[in-house]
Scaffold this motif. Sequence first.
Motif, short mmCIF file in Angstrom:
data_model
loop_
_atom_site.label_atom_id
_atom_site.label_comp_id
_atom_site.label_asym_id
_atom_site.label_seq_id
_atom_site.Cartn_x
_atom_site.Cartn_y
_atom_site.Cartn_z
N VAL A 1 -6.13 -87.90 51.05
CA VAL A 1 -4.21 -87.31 52.12
C VAL A 1 -3.92 -86.10 53.23
O VAL A 1 -4.25 -85.56 52.23
CB VAL A 1 -3.67 -86.97 51.25
CG1 VAL A 1 -2.42 -87.35 51.35
CG2 VAL A 1 -3.49 -88.46 49.87
N LEU A 2 -3.09 -86.38 54.13
CA LEU A 2 -3.10 -85.41 54.56
C LEU A 2 -4.79 -84.15 55.50
O LEU A 2 -4.06 -83.36 55.65
CB LEU A 2 -2.12 -84.45 54.58
CG LEU A 2 -0.58 -84.82 54.25
CD1 LEU A 2 -0.36 -84.49 53.45
CD2 LEU A 2 0.64 -85.87 55.50
N TYR A 3 -5.76 -85.11 55.11
CA TYR A 3 -6.66 -84.14 55.80
C TYR A 3 -6.64 -83.36 57.28
O TYR A 3 -7.45 -82.08 57.05
CB TYR A 3 -7.82 -85.10 55.71
CG TYR A 3 -7.90 -85.76 56.76
CD1 TYR A 3 -8.77 -85.79 58.45
CD2 TYR A 3 -7.40 -87.57 56.44
CE1 TYR A 3 -8.66 -86.91 58.62
CE2 TYR A 3 -7.35 -88.02 57.57
CZ TYR A 3 -8.31 -87.57 58.63
OH TYR A 3 -8.47 -89.10 59.59
N ARG A 4 -5.53 -84.82 58.70
CA ARG A 4 -6.27 -83.92 59.55
C ARG A 4 -4.86 -82.31 59.23
O ARG A 4 -5.26 -81.22 60.03
CB ARG A 4 -4.85 -83.92 60.44
CG ARG A 4 -5.99 -85.95 60.84
CD ARG A 4 -5.62 -86.67 61.49
NE ARG A 4 -5.88 -88.00 61.51
CZ ARG A 4 -5.86 -89.16 61.09
NH1 ARG A 4 -4.37 -89.32 60.17
NH2 ARG A 4 -6.06 -90.17 61.72
N GLU A 5 -3.74 -82.69 58.85
CA GLU A 5 -3.07 -81.12 58.92
C GLU A 5 -3.47 -80.18 57.90
O GLU A 5 -3.94 -78.76 57.98
CB GLU A 5 -1.41 -82.17 57.83
CG GLU A 5 -0.93 -82.77 59.22
CD GLU A 5 -1.31 -84.63 59.11
OE1 GLU A 5 -0.93 -84.87 59.82
OE2 GLU A 5 -1.97 -84.34 57.64
N PHE B 1 -6.03 -74.40 57.56
CA PHE B 1 -6.53 -73.72 57.81
C PHE B 1 -7.60 -72.94 58.75
O PHE B 1 -8.04 -71.69 58.40
CB PHE B 1 -7.66 -74.16 56.83
CG PHE B 1 -7.05 -74.00 55.46
CD1 PHE B 1 -6.84 -73.51 54.63
CD2 PHE B 1 -7.67 -75.50 54.51
CE1 PHE B 1 -6.79 -72.95 53.61
CE2 PHE B 1 -7.30 -75.56 53.03
CZ PHE B 1 -6.61 -73.94 52.91
N GLN B 2 -7.55 -74.07 59.56
CA GLN B 2 -8.05 -73.18 61.37
C GLN B 2 -7.10 -72.26 61.77
O GLN B 2 -7.56 -71.82 61.98
CB GLN B 2 -8.47 -75.09 61.74
CG GLN B 2 -9.71 -75.20 61.21
CD GLN B 2 -10.07 -76.48 62.18
OE1 GLN B 2 -9.18 -77.18 62.73
NE2 GLN B 2 -11.42 -77.18 61.80
N SER B 3 -6.02 -72.22 61.70
CA SER B 3 -5.06 -71.89 62.34
C SER B 3 -5.17 -70.60 62.14
O SER B 3 -4.31 -69.58 62.11
CB SER B 3 -3.43 -72.52 62.09
OG SER B 3 -2.84 -72.49 60.63
N VAL B 4 -5.75 -69.89 60.44
CA VAL B 4 -6.05 -68.06 59.55
C VAL B 4 -7.38 -67.99 60.32
O VAL B 4 -7.26 -66.81 59.81
CB VAL B 4 -5.40 -68.66 58.86
CG1 VAL B 4 -5.62 -67.51 57.66
CG2 VAL B 4 -3.58 -68.94 58.31
N PHE B 5 -8.28 -68.90 59.36
CA PHE B 5 -9.22 -69.00 59.98
C PHE B 5 -10.59 -68.57 60.72
O PHE B 5 -10.76 -70.80 61.09
CB PHE B 5 -10.37 -69.66 58.31
CG PHE B 5 -9.98 -69.03 57.10
CD1 PHE B 5 -9.24 -67.64 56.77
CD2 PHE B 5 -8.90 -69.94 56.05
CE1 PHE B 5 -8.07 -67.15 55.28
CE2 PHE B 5 -7.84 -69.93 55.03
CZ PHE B 5 -8.05 -68.73 54.81
N GLU B 6 -11.01 -67.97 60.98
CA GLU B 6 -12.04 -68.58 62.36
C GLU B 6 -13.27 -69.74 61.25
O GLU B 6 -13.84 -69.61 60.17
CB GLU B 6 -12.93 -67.23 62.91
CG GLU B 6 -12.11 -66.15 63.34
CD GLU B 6 -11.66 -66.06 64.42
OE1 GLU B 6 -12.50 -67.67 65.20
OE2 GLU B 6 -10.18 -66.34 64.99
N LYS B 7 -13.88 -70.13 62.44
CA LYS B 7 -14.80 -70.93 61.88
C LYS B 7 -16.15 -70.75 60.95
O LYS B 7 -16.64 -70.35 60.14
CB LYS B 7 -15.34 -72.02 62.66
CG LYS B 7 -15.67 -73.47 63.06
CD LYS B 7 -16.42 -74.06 63.84
CE LYS B 7 -17.54 -75.36 63.79
NZ LYS B 7 -18.78 -75.58 64.47
N ASP B 8 -16.59 -69.79 61.74
CA ASP B 8 -17.57 -69.38 61.28
C ASP B 8 -17.66 -67.61 59.63
O ASP B 8 -18.12 -66.86 60.18
CB ASP B 8 -18.83 -68.00 62.55
CG ASP B 8 -19.19 -69.49 63.42
OD1 ASP B 8 -19.49 -70.70 62.64
OD2 ASP B 8 -19.11 -69.94 64.61
#
Length: 319
Positions: free
Chosen positions: A12-16, A21-28
Amino acid sequence: MENELEPVHYSVLYREIVSFFQSVFEKDREILFLDGTAGEGGHSLLLLQAFPKSKLILLDRDSVMLSRAQARLSDFKDRIFPIEANFSEVDPEFLKEHGISGSPDGILLDLGISTFHLLHAGRGFSFRENEPLDMRLSSSGGISAEDVINTYPEKALSKIFYEYGEERWTKKIVEAILERRRHSHIGYSGDLAQLVSRVIPRKFWPPGKHPATRVFQALRIEVNQELLHIEVGVKKLLEVLAPGGLMQVISFHSLEDRITKNLFRDFARNGAAKLLTKKPVIPGDEETKENPASRSAKLRVIHKAVPTDIDMEEDEEEE
Protein backbone atom coordinates in the motif's frame (compact mmCIF):
# COMPACT_ATOMS: atom_id res chain seq x y z
CA MET A 1 17.55 -7.51 -9.74
CA GLU A 2 18.57 -5.47 -6.68
CA ASN A 3 18.31 -2.14 -8.49
CA GLU A 4 14.83 -2.75 -9.87
CA LEU A 5 11.99 -1.10 -8.02
CA GLU A 6 8.80 -3.11 -8.33
CA PRO A 7 5.64 -3.23 -6.22
CA VAL A 8 4.90 -6.68 -4.83
CA HIS A 9 1.61 -8.00 -3.58
CA TYR A 10 0.07 -4.55 -3.55
CA SER A 11 2.28 -2.89 -0.97
CA VAL A 12 0.00 0.00 0.00
CA LEU A 13 1.14 3.51 -0.96
CA TYR A 14 4.53 2.08 -2.00
CA ARG A 15 5.32 4.92 -4.43
CA GLU A 16 4.71 7.60 -1.82
CA ILE A 17 6.60 5.76 0.93
CA VAL A 18 9.73 5.24 -1.16
CA SER A 19 9.52 8.83 -2.42
CA PHE A 20 9.39 10.29 1.11
CA PHE A 21 12.47 8.29 2.14
CA GLN A 22 14.27 9.30 -1.08
CA SER A 23 13.55 12.96 -0.34
CA VAL A 24 15.63 12.67 2.85
CA PHE A 25 18.22 9.94 2.23
CA GLU A 26 20.82 9.65 -0.53
CA LYS A 27 20.50 6.40 -2.47
CA ASP A 28 24.02 5.17 -1.60
CA ARG A 29 23.94 6.14 2.06
CA GLU A 30 24.21 3.37 4.67
CA ILE A 31 20.74 3.58 6.22
CA LEU A 32 19.19 1.46 8.94
CA PHE A 33 15.47 0.91 8.38
CA LEU A 34 12.97 -0.61 10.78
CA ASP A 35 9.85 -2.23 9.33
CA GLY A 36 7.76 -2.73 12.46
CA THR A 37 5.01 -4.68 10.68
CA ALA A 38 6.78 -6.97 8.23
CA GLY A 39 3.67 -8.69 6.90
CA GLU A 40 4.47 -10.23 3.51
CA GLY A 41 7.73 -8.25 3.33
CA GLY A 42 6.59 -6.11 0.39
CA HIS A 43 7.51 -2.69 1.75
CA SER A 44 10.82 -4.02 3.11
CA LEU A 45 11.75 -5.41 -0.30
CA LEU A 46 11.11 -2.04 -1.94
CA LEU A 47 13.29 -0.22 0.61
CA LEU A 48 16.15 -2.70 0.27
CA GLN A 49 15.96 -2.32 -3.53
CA ALA A 50 15.75 1.48 -3.47
CA PHE A 51 18.66 1.86 -1.01
CA PRO A 52 21.30 -0.74 -1.96
CA LYS A 53 23.57 -0.07 1.04
CA SER A 54 20.78 -0.10 3.61
CA LYS A 55 20.10 -2.67 6.31
CA LEU A 56 16.70 -3.41 7.78
CA ILE A 57 15.25 -4.58 11.09
CA LEU A 58 12.36 -6.86 10.15
CA LEU A 59 9.74 -7.11 12.90
CA ASP A 60 6.46 -8.98 13.16
CA ARG A 61 4.52 -10.30 16.15
CA ASP A 62 3.31 -13.26 14.08
CA SER A 63 5.97 -15.95 13.55
CA VAL A 64 4.19 -17.20 10.40
CA MET A 65 4.28 -13.76 8.80
CA LEU A 66 7.90 -13.22 9.80
CA SER A 67 8.87 -16.51 8.12
CA ARG A 68 6.98 -15.53 4.97
CA ALA A 69 8.69 -12.13 4.88
CA GLN A 70 12.12 -13.72 5.38
CA ALA A 71 11.46 -16.12 2.51
CA ARG A 72 10.58 -13.20 0.23
CA LEU A 73 13.72 -11.34 1.30
CA SER A 74 16.04 -14.35 1.01
CA ASP A 75 18.22 -12.49 -1.55
CA PHE A 76 18.87 -9.86 1.11
CA LYS A 77 19.43 -12.10 4.13
CA ASP A 78 22.81 -10.47 4.88
CA ARG A 79 21.07 -7.09 5.16
CA ILE A 80 18.13 -7.92 7.41
CA PHE A 81 17.69 -8.56 11.14
CA PRO A 82 14.50 -10.65 11.54
CA ILE A 83 12.92 -10.43 15.01
CA GLU A 84 9.62 -11.88 16.23
CA ALA A 85 8.23 -9.06 18.36
CA ASN A 86 5.61 -6.35 18.52
CA PHE A 87 6.82 -2.91 17.42
CA SER A 88 5.64 -1.57 20.79
CA GLU A 89 8.52 -3.49 22.44
CA VAL A 90 11.24 -1.55 20.62
CA ASP A 91 13.45 0.73 22.69
CA PRO A 92 17.25 1.20 22.90
CA GLU A 93 17.60 -1.76 25.29
CA PHE A 94 15.59 -4.01 22.95
CA LEU A 95 17.85 -3.13 20.02
CA LYS A 96 20.97 -3.73 22.11
CA GLU A 97 19.69 -7.13 23.25
CA HIS A 98 19.27 -8.15 19.61
CA GLY A 99 22.77 -7.06 18.64
CA ILE A 100 21.73 -3.91 16.78
CA SER A 101 23.93 -0.86 17.30
CA GLY A 102 22.72 2.62 16.55
CA SER A 103 19.22 3.94 15.97
CA PRO A 104 17.03 3.37 12.92
CA ASP A 105 17.12 6.21 10.38
CA GLY A 106 13.83 5.22 8.76
CA ILE A 107 10.82 3.61 10.43
CA LEU A 108 7.72 2.25 8.73
CA LEU A 109 4.51 0.90 10.26
CA ASP A 110 1.71 -0.55 8.12
CA LEU A 111 -1.15 -1.05 10.58
CA GLY A 112 -3.38 -2.97 8.18
CA ILE A 113 -4.05 -6.69 8.40
CA SER A 114 -2.48 -8.76 5.63
CA THR A 115 -4.37 -10.55 2.88
CA PHE A 116 -2.75 -13.77 4.11
CA HIS A 117 -4.45 -13.42 7.50
CA LEU A 118 -7.81 -12.81 5.88
CA LEU A 119 -7.63 -15.61 3.33
CA HIS A 120 -5.22 -18.26 4.53
CA ALA A 121 -4.42 -18.02 8.25
CA GLY A 122 -7.43 -20.10 9.34
CA ARG A 123 -7.86 -17.98 12.47
CA GLY A 124 -11.31 -16.55 11.83
CA PHE A 125 -10.30 -13.09 10.57
CA SER A 126 -12.60 -13.38 7.57
CA PHE A 127 -16.39 -13.43 7.63
CA ARG A 128 -16.33 -15.19 4.26
CA GLU A 129 -14.95 -18.45 5.69
CA ASN A 130 -16.20 -20.65 8.52
CA GLU A 131 -13.09 -20.86 10.70
CA PRO A 132 -12.51 -21.09 14.47
CA LEU A 133 -12.98 -17.65 16.05
CA ASP A 134 -9.40 -17.00 17.09
CA MET A 135 -8.11 -13.70 15.58
CA ARG A 136 -4.86 -13.70 17.57
CA LEU A 137 -2.01 -12.17 15.60
CA SER A 138 0.73 -13.62 17.79
CA SER A 139 1.45 -17.15 18.94
CA SER A 140 2.06 -16.10 22.55
CA GLY A 141 -1.44 -16.94 23.74
CA GLY A 142 -3.90 -14.50 25.24
CA ILE A 143 -7.64 -14.11 24.87
CA SER A 144 -9.27 -15.20 21.59
CA ALA A 145 -12.25 -13.76 19.70
CA GLU A 146 -14.18 -16.86 20.75
CA ASP A 147 -13.53 -15.95 24.41
CA VAL A 148 -14.68 -12.38 23.83
CA ILE A 149 -17.91 -13.33 22.05
CA ASN A 150 -18.88 -16.04 24.53
CA THR A 151 -17.78 -14.60 27.88
CA TYR A 152 -17.76 -10.79 27.75
CA PRO A 153 -20.77 -9.17 29.48
CA GLU A 154 -23.24 -7.02 27.55
CA LYS A 155 -21.65 -3.71 28.52
CA ALA A 156 -18.14 -4.78 27.45
CA LEU A 157 -19.32 -6.15 24.09
CA SER A 158 -21.29 -2.96 23.43
CA LYS A 159 -18.25 -0.81 24.18
CA ILE A 160 -16.03 -2.83 21.82
CA PHE A 161 -18.45 -2.82 18.87
CA TYR A 162 -19.42 0.83 19.27
CA GLU A 163 -15.98 2.30 19.96
CA TYR A 164 -13.67 0.04 17.94
CA GLY A 165 -16.08 -0.80 15.14
CA GLU A 166 -18.18 2.38 15.14
CA GLU A 167 -21.11 0.03 14.59
CA ARG A 168 -24.46 1.82 14.89
CA TRP A 169 -26.38 -1.48 15.14
CA THR A 170 -24.42 -2.41 18.28
CA LYS A 171 -27.41 -2.73 20.60
CA LYS A 172 -29.30 -5.21 18.41
CA ILE A 173 -26.14 -7.19 17.56
CA VAL A 174 -25.22 -7.60 21.23
CA GLU A 175 -28.80 -8.63 22.08
CA ALA A 176 -28.65 -11.29 19.36
CA ILE A 177 -25.29 -12.58 20.64
CA LEU A 178 -26.56 -12.82 24.22
CA GLU A 179 -29.69 -14.64 23.06
CA ARG A 180 -27.63 -17.09 21.00
CA ARG A 181 -25.27 -17.69 23.94
CA ARG A 182 -28.17 -18.87 26.08
CA HIS A 183 -28.69 -21.80 23.74
CA SER A 184 -25.35 -22.53 22.09
CA HIS A 185 -21.68 -21.62 21.93
CA ILE A 186 -20.51 -19.30 19.11
CA GLY A 187 -17.25 -20.82 17.93
CA TYR A 188 -16.89 -20.10 14.23
CA SER A 189 -16.49 -16.96 12.13
CA GLY A 190 -19.20 -18.05 9.70
CA ASP A 191 -21.74 -18.40 12.51
CA LEU A 192 -20.98 -14.92 13.82
CA ALA A 193 -21.09 -13.39 10.33
CA GLN A 194 -24.51 -14.94 9.70
CA LEU A 195 -25.82 -13.72 13.02
CA VAL A 196 -24.77 -10.13 12.30
CA SER A 197 -26.14 -10.32 8.74
CA ARG A 198 -29.56 -11.33 10.07
CA VAL A 199 -29.65 -8.48 12.60
CA ILE A 200 -28.82 -5.63 10.19
CA PRO A 201 -31.59 -5.07 7.61
CA ARG A 202 -30.24 -5.54 4.08
CA LYS A 203 -31.07 -1.95 3.07
CA PHE A 204 -28.63 -0.74 5.76
CA TRP A 205 -25.72 -2.96 4.69
CA PRO A 206 -22.65 -0.82 3.84
CA PRO A 207 -22.15 -0.61 0.06
CA GLY A 208 -19.43 -2.94 -1.16
CA LYS A 209 -18.79 -4.38 2.32
CA HIS A 210 -20.01 -7.36 4.29
CA PRO A 211 -22.39 -6.24 7.08
CA ALA A 212 -20.17 -7.94 9.67
CA THR A 213 -17.05 -5.97 8.67
CA ARG A 214 -17.19 -3.54 11.61
CA VAL A 215 -17.88 -6.25 14.18
CA PHE A 216 -14.93 -8.34 12.96
CA GLN A 217 -12.69 -5.26 12.98
CA ALA A 218 -13.70 -4.43 16.55
CA LEU A 219 -13.06 -8.00 17.72
CA ARG A 220 -9.61 -8.10 16.14
CA ILE A 221 -8.68 -4.79 17.78
CA GLU A 222 -9.82 -6.04 21.19
CA VAL A 223 -8.15 -9.45 20.93
CA ASN A 224 -4.79 -7.99 19.89
CA GLN A 225 -5.02 -4.75 21.90
CA GLU A 226 -4.05 -2.96 18.70
CA LEU A 227 -4.82 0.61 19.77
CA LEU A 228 -2.79 0.24 22.96
CA HIS A 229 0.20 -1.04 20.99
CA ILE A 230 -0.09 1.89 18.57
CA GLU A 231 -0.26 4.39 21.45
CA VAL A 232 2.75 2.88 23.21
CA GLY A 233 4.68 1.87 20.11
CA VAL A 234 4.53 5.07 18.06
CA LYS A 235 5.58 7.08 21.10
CA LYS A 236 8.58 4.81 21.76
CA LEU A 237 9.61 4.65 18.11
CA LEU A 238 9.64 8.44 17.82
CA GLU A 239 12.18 8.47 20.65
CA VAL A 240 14.22 5.62 19.11
CA LEU A 241 14.29 7.25 15.65
CA ALA A 242 17.72 8.73 14.86
CA PRO A 243 18.03 12.53 14.62
CA GLY A 244 17.32 13.52 11.03
CA GLY A 245 15.35 10.31 10.58
CA LEU A 246 11.95 9.78 8.99
CA MET A 247 8.98 7.83 10.35
CA GLN A 248 5.95 6.81 8.26
CA VAL A 249 2.71 5.24 9.50
CA ILE A 250 -0.09 3.79 7.38
CA SER A 251 -3.44 3.42 9.15
CA PHE A 252 -6.71 1.98 7.90
CA HIS A 253 -9.39 3.38 10.18
CA SER A 254 -10.06 6.60 12.01
CA LEU A 255 -9.06 5.35 15.47
CA GLU A 256 -5.55 4.37 14.35
CA ASP A 257 -5.12 7.55 12.35
CA ARG A 258 -6.28 9.76 15.22
CA ILE A 259 -3.74 8.26 17.62
CA THR A 260 -0.92 8.64 15.08
CA LYS A 261 -1.94 12.20 14.21
CA ASN A 262 -2.00 13.28 17.87
CA LEU A 263 1.31 11.61 18.76
CA PHE A 264 3.05 13.10 15.72
CA ARG A 265 1.61 16.55 16.48
CA ASP A 266 2.66 16.42 20.12
CA PHE A 267 6.17 15.23 19.27
CA ALA A 268 6.64 17.95 16.63
CA ARG A 269 5.94 20.71 19.14
CA ASN A 270 8.88 22.90 20.15
CA GLY A 271 10.73 22.03 16.94
CA ALA A 272 11.57 18.41 17.80
CA ALA A 273 10.32 17.32 14.38
CA LYS A 274 8.55 18.54 11.25
CA LEU A 275 5.25 17.11 10.04
CA LEU A 276 5.64 16.37 6.33
CA THR A 277 1.94 15.54 5.99
CA LYS A 278 -0.39 18.21 7.40
CA LYS A 279 -3.18 16.04 6.02
CA PRO A 280 -2.74 12.31 5.48
CA VAL A 281 -1.69 11.05 2.06
CA ILE A 282 -4.30 8.73 0.51
CA PRO A 283 -4.05 6.35 -2.45
CA GLY A 284 -4.76 7.77 -5.89
CA ASP A 285 -7.27 6.45 -8.40
CA GLU A 286 -4.69 4.21 -10.08
CA GLU A 287 -3.82 2.44 -6.84
CA THR A 288 -7.40 1.98 -5.65
CA LYS A 289 -8.26 0.44 -9.02
CA GLU A 290 -5.41 -2.07 -8.87
CA ASN A 291 -5.88 -2.67 -5.14
CA PRO A 292 -9.39 -1.79 -3.83
CA ALA A 293 -8.35 -2.79 -0.29
CA SER A 294 -6.09 0.27 -0.19
CA ARG A 295 -8.97 2.75 -0.45
CA SER A 296 -9.13 3.45 3.30
CA ALA A 297 -5.35 3.81 3.79
CA LYS A 298 -3.91 7.02 5.25
CA LEU A 299 -0.21 7.82 5.44
CA ARG A 300 1.35 10.25 7.91
CA VAL A 301 5.03 11.19 7.85
CA ILE A 302 7.26 12.96 10.38
CA HIS A 303 10.88 14.14 10.00
CA LYS A 304 12.87 14.23 13.23
CA ALA A 305 15.02 17.30 13.75
CA VAL A 306 18.78 17.22 14.11
CA PRO A 307 19.84 18.89 17.40
CA THR A 308 21.70 22.16 16.87
CA ASP A 309 25.00 22.96 18.53
CA ILE A 310 23.12 25.21 21.00
CA ASP A 311 20.76 22.36 21.94
CA MET A 312 23.72 20.03 22.50
CA GLU A 313 25.48 22.58 24.70
CA GLU A 314 22.33 23.00 26.81
CA ASP A 315 22.08 19.20 27.20
CA GLU A 316 25.69 19.01 28.35
CA GLU A 317 25.11 21.80 30.92
CA GLU A 318 22.05 19.94 32.30
CA GLU A 319 24.12 16.77 32.73
